[in-house]
Design a protein around this motif. Structure first.
Motif, mmCIF file in Angstrom:
data_model
loop_
_atom_site.group_PDB
_atom_site.id
_atom_site.type_symbol
_atom_site.label_atom_id
_atom_site.label_comp_id
_atom_site.label_asym_id
_atom_site.label_seq_id
_atom_site.Cartn_x
_atom_site.Cartn_y
_atom_site.Cartn_z
ATOM 1 N N PRO A 1 0.811 -1.227 0.000
ATOM 2 C CA PRO A 1 0.000 0.000 0.000
ATOM 3 C C PRO A 1 0.839 1.269 0.000
ATOM 4 N N LEU A 2 1.668 1.392 -1.004
ATOM 5 C CA LEU A 2 2.604 2.505 -1.117
ATOM 6 C C LEU A 2 1.989 3.611 -1.969
ATOM 7 N N ASP A 3 2.042 4.840 -1.494
ATOM 8 C CA ASP A 3 1.549 5.948 -2.311
ATOM 9 C C ASP A 3 2.550 7.094 -2.382
ATOM 10 N N LEU A 4 3.810 6.803 -2.096
ATOM 11 C CA LEU A 4 4.837 7.841 -2.109
ATOM 12 C C LEU A 4 5.322 8.165 -3.518
ATOM 13 N N GLY A 5 5.002 7.309 -4.501
ATOM 14 C CA GLY A 5 5.515 7.501 -5.847
ATOM 15 C C GLY A 5 4.730 8.471 -6.690
ATOM 16 N N GLN A 6 3.627 9.034 -6.135
ATOM 17 C CA GLN A 6 2.808 9.971 -6.888
ATOM 18 C C GLN A 6 2.175 10.952 -5.916
ATOM 19 N N GLU A 7 1.398 11.895 -6.438
ATOM 20 C CA GLU A 7 0.954 13.022 -5.622
ATOM 21 C C GLU A 7 -0.487 12.928 -5.146
ATOM 22 N N ARG A 8 -1.287 12.026 -5.686
ATOM 23 C CA ARG A 8 -2.702 11.979 -5.329
ATOM 24 C C ARG A 8 -2.917 10.910 -4.264
ATOM 25 N N ARG A 9 -3.419 11.313 -3.106
ATOM 26 C CA ARG A 9 -3.627 10.366 -2.026
ATOM 27 C C ARG A 9 -4.763 9.395 -2.379
ATOM 28 N N ASP B 1 -9.503 1.922 -20.383
ATOM 29 C CA ASP B 1 -10.151 3.203 -20.612
ATOM 30 C C ASP B 1 -10.788 3.697 -19.314
ATOM 31 N N PRO B 2 -10.740 5.002 -19.051
ATOM 32 C CA PRO B 2 -11.337 5.529 -17.822
ATOM 33 C C PRO B 2 -12.819 5.218 -17.655
ATOM 34 N N GLU B 3 -13.522 4.959 -18.743
ATOM 35 C CA GLU B 3 -14.926 4.550 -18.618
ATOM 36 C C GLU B 3 -15.045 3.194 -17.944
ATOM 37 N N VAL B 4 -14.023 2.363 -18.091
ATOM 38 C CA VAL B 4 -14.019 1.026 -17.499
ATOM 39 C C VAL B 4 -13.390 1.051 -16.111
ATOM 40 N N ALA B 5 -12.318 1.832 -15.970
ATOM 41 C CA ALA B 5 -11.576 1.885 -14.707
ATOM 42 C C ALA B 5 -11.406 3.343 -14.297
ATOM 43 N N PRO B 6 -12.422 3.938 -13.678
ATOM 44 C CA PRO B 6 -12.343 5.357 -13.324
ATOM 45 C C PRO B 6 -11.455 5.650 -12.123
ATOM 46 N N VAL C 1 -8.414 5.588 -10.954
ATOM 47 C CA VAL C 1 -6.958 5.608 -11.107
ATOM 48 C C VAL C 1 -6.480 7.057 -11.048
ATOM 49 N N GLY C 2 -5.207 7.237 -10.691
ATOM 50 C CA GLY C 2 -4.699 8.581 -10.485
ATOM 51 C C GLY C 2 -4.352 9.337 -11.744
ATOM 52 N N THR C 3 -3.982 8.615 -12.800
ATOM 53 C CA THR C 3 -3.542 9.276 -14.038
ATOM 54 C C THR C 3 -4.293 8.698 -15.236
ATOM 55 N N PRO C 4 -5.602 8.922 -15.314
ATOM 56 C CA PRO C 4 -6.385 8.361 -16.419
ATOM 57 C C PRO C 4 -6.026 9.003 -17.745
ATOM 58 N N VAL C 5 -6.090 8.192 -18.809
ATOM 59 C CA VAL C 5 -5.840 8.674 -20.167
ATOM 60 C C VAL C 5 -6.920 8.074 -21.064
ATOM 61 N N VAL D 1 -1.861 -2.610 -10.006
ATOM 62 C CA VAL D 1 -1.486 -1.400 -9.286
ATOM 63 C C VAL D 1 -2.364 -0.219 -9.678
ATOM 64 N N GLU D 2 -2.237 0.842 -8.866
ATOM 65 C CA GLU D 2 -2.823 2.160 -9.130
ATOM 66 C C GLU D 2 -4.343 2.207 -9.005
ATOM 67 N N VAL D 3 -4.942 1.289 -8.222
ATOM 68 C CA VAL D 3 -6.364 1.415 -7.899
ATOM 69 C C VAL D 3 -6.506 2.451 -6.786
ATOM 70 N N ASN D 4 -7.286 3.491 -7.040
ATOM 71 C CA ASN D 4 -7.485 4.560 -6.060
ATOM 72 C C ASN D 4 -8.961 4.630 -5.692
ATOM 73 N N PRO D 5 -9.337 4.080 -4.534
ATOM 74 C CA PRO D 5 -10.762 4.047 -4.164
ATOM 75 C C PRO D 5 -11.389 5.425 -4.012
ATOM 76 N N ILE D 6 -10.595 6.447 -3.652
ATOM 77 C CA ILE D 6 -11.142 7.794 -3.495
ATOM 78 C C ILE D 6 -11.694 8.311 -4.820
ATOM 79 N N LEU D 7 -11.055 7.913 -5.921
ATOM 80 C CA LEU D 7 -11.460 8.381 -7.243
ATOM 81 C C LEU D 7 -12.405 7.413 -7.945
ATOM 82 N N ASP D 8 -12.716 6.300 -7.291
ATOM 83 C CA ASP D 8 -13.492 5.242 -7.930
ATOM 84 C C ASP D 8 -14.993 5.507 -7.817
ATOM 85 N N ARG D 9 -15.758 4.711 -8.533
ATOM 86 C CA ARG D 9 -17.212 4.743 -8.449
ATOM 87 C C ARG D 9 -17.698 3.386 -7.971
#
Length: 300
Positions: free
Chosen positions: A12-20, A232-237, A239-243, A271-279
């Motif tokens: 559960p490491l989040d030091l590699g990016q800026e979004r908690r 795609d962000p429609e499938v996996a919303p 994440v911290g860096t969606p494209v 990796v990179e599942v962010n529940p705060i940004l999820d639906r």
């Protein structure tokens, strides 16, 4: 993959990016029913808990070119120890992130267990091949593959990390649609194979994955690292860096089904599942479904 026992290891490491929030990814994936899903397809599963990681609020950034790099490497060294131990016991590591910097530890642990570098399929929207000198952000989650192939070794050297961990000629990027200029330049000279989303549009995910599996096969180990922003962000919303323009749900599943059918892949990470940004935990649930496909679940 052969149906060896599965060892779930959380990082559960989040030091590699800026979004908690990505530090809650392993818990979200577990909560979405990971162990039950894997047990339901007949796998012997043991959850080995989480690597202990530091909280950014309690730390200084350090060098702005590679924020928190010392703390990240310390956590990766602990992850490497757990991954190496699982392999030596005959289990298949299933690593749950956390941000993608954890892959330094996963790959180092696999290389230590094998006694030599191996190959990796890197399914991601991004190349993760920046170095502290080239990174536009200083975020280490954009550097783990660079560390794994031996770039900027003076930054990533650690007594308990076996680096370089992979042979560039046995590295394949899949789903790429966002690269920095220095990453493009390195890829042209590195021998790393790249399947961009444009390539996948042209040749299809099946051909791309079959060619990727052929390319990474060989001694040591074969690993798959899946960043959920490859979808795609429609499938996996969540994440911290969606494209935009990523893999569809079915393309991602077919990729994982082909990974399982190959019988050559010995470890997997999401990796990179962010529940705060999820639906409604949709991205974590997708991570569970894809992990199950990669570990042998089939429709029929």
């Amino acid at each position: 993959m052969q149906r060896a026992p599965v060892a779930i290891i959380g990082a559960p490491l989040d030091l590699g990016q800026e979004r908690r929030g990505v530090d809650m990814g392993p818990s979200a994936i577990r909560y979405a029913g990971l162990e039950e899903r894997l047990a339901g397809i007949g796998l012997d599963v043991a959850d080995r808990g989480n690597v202990v990681t530091s909280e950014p609020e309690a730390l200084a950034h350090g060098d702005e070119r590679a924020r928190y790099v010392s703390e990240i490497l310390a956590a990766c060294a602990e992850l490497a120890r757990l991954v190496e131990g699982a392999v030596r016991e005959g289990a298949r590591p299933l690593v749950l992130g956390g941000d993608h910097s954890i892959a330094i530890g996963t790959l180092a642990g696999l290389a230590a267990a094998a006694g030599q570098p191996g190959g990796v399929i890197w399914i991601d929207a991004h190349g993760d091949l920046n170095t502290p000198e080239t990174s536009p952000s200083g975020n280490v989650h954009g550097m783990p593959l660079a560390a794994a192939v031996g770039r900027a070794s003076e930054w990533f050297a650690h007594d308990d990390l076996t680096l370089p961990a992979v042979d560039p000629s046995r590295v394949v990027l899949v789903g790429i649609r966002s690269l920095d200029s220095h990453e493009r330049a390195f890829l042209h000279e590195s021998g790393i194979r790249v399947f961009t989303m444009s390539d996948i549009d042209r040749i299809g995910i099946e051909r791309a994955l079959r060619e990727a599996l052929d390319r990474v096969a060989g001694p040591g180990f074969v690993h798959v690292s899946l960043d959920l922003d490859a979808l795609d962000p429609e499938v996996a919303p969540g994440v911290g860096t969606p494209v935009k323009g990523g893999l569809t749900y079915r393309e991602a599943h077919l990729a994982c089904e082909l990974i399982a059918e190959s019988g050559t892949v010995g470890s997997f990470e999401v990796v990179e599942v962010n529940p705060i940004l999820d639906r409604e935990n949709a991205t974590a649930l997708t991570a569970v479904e894809l992990a199950a496909s990669a570990l042998g679940q089939t429709i029929l």
